[in-house]
Design a protein around this motif. Structure first.
Motif, short mmCIF file in Angstrom:
data_model
loop_
_atom_site.label_atom_id
_atom_site.label_comp_id
_atom_site.label_asym_id
_atom_site.label_seq_id
_atom_site.Cartn_x
_atom_site.Cartn_y
_atom_site.Cartn_z
N ASP A 174 0.83 -1.21 0.00
CA ASP A 174 0.00 0.00 0.00
C ASP A 174 0.86 1.26 0.00
N GLU A 175 0.36 2.31 -0.63
CA GLU A 175 1.14 3.54 -0.71
C GLU A 175 1.43 4.13 0.67
N TYR A 176 0.54 3.91 1.63
CA TYR A 176 0.78 4.41 2.99
C TYR A 176 1.94 3.68 3.68
N ASP A 177 2.32 2.51 3.14
CA ASP A 177 3.32 1.67 3.80
C ASP A 177 4.69 1.71 3.12
N LEU A 178 4.87 2.60 2.14
CA LEU A 178 6.11 2.58 1.37
C LEU A 178 7.32 2.91 2.25
N ASP A 179 7.26 4.03 2.95
CA ASP A 179 8.41 4.39 3.78
C ASP A 179 8.48 3.55 5.05
N TRP A 180 7.35 3.07 5.52
CA TRP A 180 7.36 2.09 6.62
C TRP A 180 8.21 0.88 6.23
N THR A 181 8.01 0.42 5.00
CA THR A 181 8.74 -0.76 4.52
C THR A 181 10.19 -0.42 4.21
N ARG A 182 10.43 0.76 3.65
CA ARG A 182 11.82 1.18 3.42
C ARG A 182 12.60 1.18 4.73
N ARG A 183 11.96 1.68 5.77
CA ARG A 183 12.63 1.71 7.07
C ARG A 183 12.94 0.30 7.55
N ALA A 184 11.99 -0.62 7.37
CA ALA A 184 12.21 -2.00 7.79
C ALA A 184 13.41 -2.60 7.07
N ILE A 185 13.54 -2.32 5.77
CA ILE A 185 14.66 -2.86 5.00
C ILE A 185 15.98 -2.22 5.45
N CYS A 186 15.95 -0.93 5.69
CA CYS A 186 17.16 -0.26 6.20
C CYS A 186 17.59 -0.86 7.53
N ASN A 187 16.61 -1.17 8.39
CA ASN A 187 16.93 -1.78 9.67
C ASN A 187 17.54 -3.17 9.48
N ILE A 188 17.00 -3.94 8.53
CA ILE A 188 17.55 -5.27 8.25
C ILE A 188 19.01 -5.16 7.82
N LEU A 189 19.31 -4.12 7.02
CA LEU A 189 20.67 -3.94 6.51
C LEU A 189 21.58 -3.19 7.49
N GLY A 190 21.01 -2.75 8.61
CA GLY A 190 21.80 -2.01 9.60
C GLY A 190 22.16 -0.61 9.15
N MET A 191 21.33 0.01 8.32
CA MET A 191 21.61 1.37 7.81
C MET A 191 20.76 2.39 8.57
N ASP A 192 21.38 3.53 8.89
CA ASP A 192 20.65 4.60 9.56
C ASP A 192 20.51 5.83 8.65
N SER A 193 20.57 5.60 7.34
CA SER A 193 20.40 6.70 6.39
C SER A 193 19.67 6.20 5.16
#
Length: 648
Positions: A174-193
């Motif tokens: 869903d469009e409301y979840d795009l950045d929610w999911t981006r954040r989850a992937i960044c967390n999986i990769l250990g990225m804070d940017s």
């Protein structure tokens, strides 16, 4: 209180205060365990009343603190990890906003109060990742990227954005979840940017599976040291799990569609989210052996492990650490330890009991999947089994469904958990004709046939569920208690019971049920210590492990090693060279090919002759597992039960 109990109490609280759907509990629990780096889990002893009245924020912090005490995370990570735990157990923005809007939205005091209460309970407003912020708006809640990235990570950001766009198009993100999911992937990769990138939309829109995109992400992340080489597969699985919608939504869609449309939806989704490894499946070798009398098919599954014995199979299908209890348990959904973060299952009711269905990652045939009992219970075949099989084909008449014999050495590789397997592609046995026809005088309209097939198979056809159940019961009970020592058949001895049946159900014309019952035995002897009715030693170059439901009905699933061995066998035949020592198991096949076709052959000829020989060996393996060597003997067994008569 240990960490498991703390996590269980958080989940109870999340159901009560954060609207966590029951169908998402296993997935969410496994997500939390994955982000903590836990290698196993055992149910705790939660205080349900305390948990239902608890504070989710405090409970999440307790889970993180217990994880720190156990050495899973550092003490300085507690607050950040606690927030990530909260993010895992709360509704995604799209779901929360839907509830807010349906309650009246910004114009409703009740809806605003609900949103305010949810925001407080979930700790919303402080992100676990500094590259993203959490905002409350008139439309509900929003996770928004701040956009301050690092130049050296632009390739990773691009790979993430391509996957996000792919998930929008193919995975119902869903469009409301795009950045929610981006954040989850960044967390999986250990990225804070993170910073948004310009993607090639046409390239992504042309994809129907994620392999290219997820490989690009893990390649560049590995190259930059964000993940280690040994973490690539687990990371890919976690990312695809994050990109996929929750199990509850999959179940809602599946239930709303029903029948063939539901199965098509789930299968397509499982391919698109990488759970079904279709690219790997397409690399498998498969051929129809036209040289066999009844059209056997052979597939070489390169990804499937080979288990030479029932004990090996049991060990291979029991995950390390004891969680989940086996490789097909419901607890696998979302569990990174078994590579099932992207797995999505759907609930079914069969015979009044709770089951679930999933498609096999490395399926052996078209739309191959398994139905599994929700409870971890041993394999069994009873009168109720026939009812459960009929329930399944009533719902999905375009599928066949079957159960292995509940016997080590003559059944499937997972006997510790009751399950069926099926698919949309019909097995070769479905084309088998009747060799002998019998009657069941009590129900004269039912058709009972002994098939013209390699092993001992009885086909029962009727429109009546009651009739199918009763006839199948007579055959099964009769076989389970049948002994004929002259033929080497022993129902029971000091080693336990040896006779059992496998069953395969499908729907045919006029809505009739068609049940194929295969008689199986795992009795052993001094001559055949691995099984009298098992693959005999001279044929074990192709098939060391027990022959299950698929092999008994004409689809031989051979292990990946056979691919390379076929090539080496061909080279020896073409070059007229003796077999090397590690290929001595192929001596019989080599000699028969030369005897039947001569010693002079081209590479093309050798390939044809090898496939012909493989088919011949598989025919003989089915002859090995046949408890009765002729249809007439099978008919004699049936008439000996007293409730069947031969048709004149």
């Amino acid at each position: 209180m240990n960490m498991n109990t703390a996590l269980d109490e958080l989940l109870v609280c999340a159901r009560e205060k954060l609207c966590l759907d029951e169908l998402d509990i296993v997935y969410v629990r496994n997500t939390v365990l994955g982000l903590l780096g836990a290698k196993t889990y055992a149910p705790g002893t939660p205080d349900t009343e305390r948990a239902e009245n608890g504070d989710p924020v405090a409970l999440a912090r307790t889970v993180a603190e217990k994880a720190a005490e156990d050495g899973l995370i550092g003490a300085d990570e507690t607050e950040r990890v606690a927030k990530r735990i909260l993010e895992a157990v709360t509704l995604r923005p799209s779901d929360l906003n839907d509830m807010y809007t349906s309650s009246g939205g910004a114009s409703s005091a009740k809806a605003k109060a609900f949103l305010a209460e949810y925001v407080k309970a979930s700790g919303f407003g402080v992100s676990s990742n500094p590259a993203f912020e959490e905002i409350v708006t008139d439309d509900g809640v929003e996770v928004r990227a701040k956009g301050d990235g690092k130049e050296e990570l632009s390739g990773v950001y691009l790979a993430i954005d391509e996957l996000i766009y792919y998930a929008e198009n193919c995975l119902l993100l869903d469009e409301y979840d795009l950045d929610w999911t981006r954040r989850a992937i960044c967390n999986i990769l250990g990225m804070d940017s993170y910073a948004p990138q310009e993607i090639d939309y046409e390239k992504v829109e042309g994809l129907d599976r994620p392999d290219e995109l997820i490989d690009a992400l893990t390649d560049i992340a590995s190259g930059l040291g964000l993940i280690g080489p040994s973490d690539v597969e687990e990371t890919a699985d976690k990312v695809m799990g994050a990109l996929s919608v929750l199990p509850s939504e999959i179940n809602d869609i599946f239930g709303s569609l029903g029948g063939k449309k539901a199965m098509d939806f789930l299968y397509d989704y499982s391919v698109r989210n990488g759970c079904v490894r279709k690219t790997a499946l397409e690399r498998n070798i498969r051929f129809k052996s036209g040289y066999t009398r009844l059209g056997l098919e052979i597939t070489i599954n390169k990804a499937r492990p080979e288990y030479a014995s029932a004990d090996e199979a049991e060990r291979g299908n029991t995950p390390d650490g004891g969680y989940p209890e086996c490789s097909i348990c419901a607890d696998n959904e979302g569990w990174s330890g078994t590579g099932r973060c992207a797995l999505r299952t759907v609930r079914l009711t069969l015979g009044g009991r709770e089951w679930f269905w999933q498609f096999s990652p490395y399926g052996y045939l078209g739309k191959h999947g398994i139905a599994v009992t929700l409870a971890h219970e041993p394999m069994r075949v009873t009168d109720d089994t026939v009812v459960e099989l009929m329930d399944f084909v009533d719902m999905f008449p375009n599928f066949f469904i079957g159960c292995n014999a509940a016997l080590p050495g003559a059944g499937g590789s997972v006997l510790s958990h009751e399950h069926f397997q099926g698919g949309e592609e019909m097995l070769p046995i479905t084309k088998a004709k009747a060799k002998l026809r019998l009657t069941y005088p009590k129900y004269p309209l039912a058709e009972v046939e002994v098939l013209d097939w390699y092993d001992s198979v009885i086909r029962v056809t009727s429109q009546s569920r009651m009739v199918m159940r009763e006839i199948a019961s007579d055959i099964r009970r009769g076989w389970e208690n049948y002994t004929d020592r002259e033929r080497g058949i022993i129902a029971q001895d000091g080693d336990g019971k040896h006779n059992a049946v496998s069953m395969t159900m499908r729907k045919i014309s006029n809505g009739r049920y068609c049940l194929d019952i295969t008689l199986r035995s795992n009795v052993c002897s001094d001559e055949y210590p691995d099984g009298v009715f098992h693959t005999h030693p001279e044929y074990r170059a192709l098939k060391k492990e027990p022959n299950g439901l698929l092999e008994a009905q004409g689809l031989f699933v051979l292990p990946g090693r056979v691919d390379g061995e076929m090539t080496r066998l061909s080279e020896c035949l073409v070059g007229k060279q003796p077999l090397p020592d590690d290929m001595k198991d192929y001596a019989l096949l080599y000699d028969e090919i030369v005897e039947n076709n001569g010693a002079d052959m081209s590479k093309v000829d050798a390939g044809i002759y090898i496939k012909e020989e493989f088919g011949s060996v598989c025919e003989r393996i089915l002859g090995n597992i046949a408890v009765f060597k002729t249809p007439e003997e099978t008919a004699e067994f049936l008439t000996g039960l007293g409730s069947f008569s031969e048709k004149r």
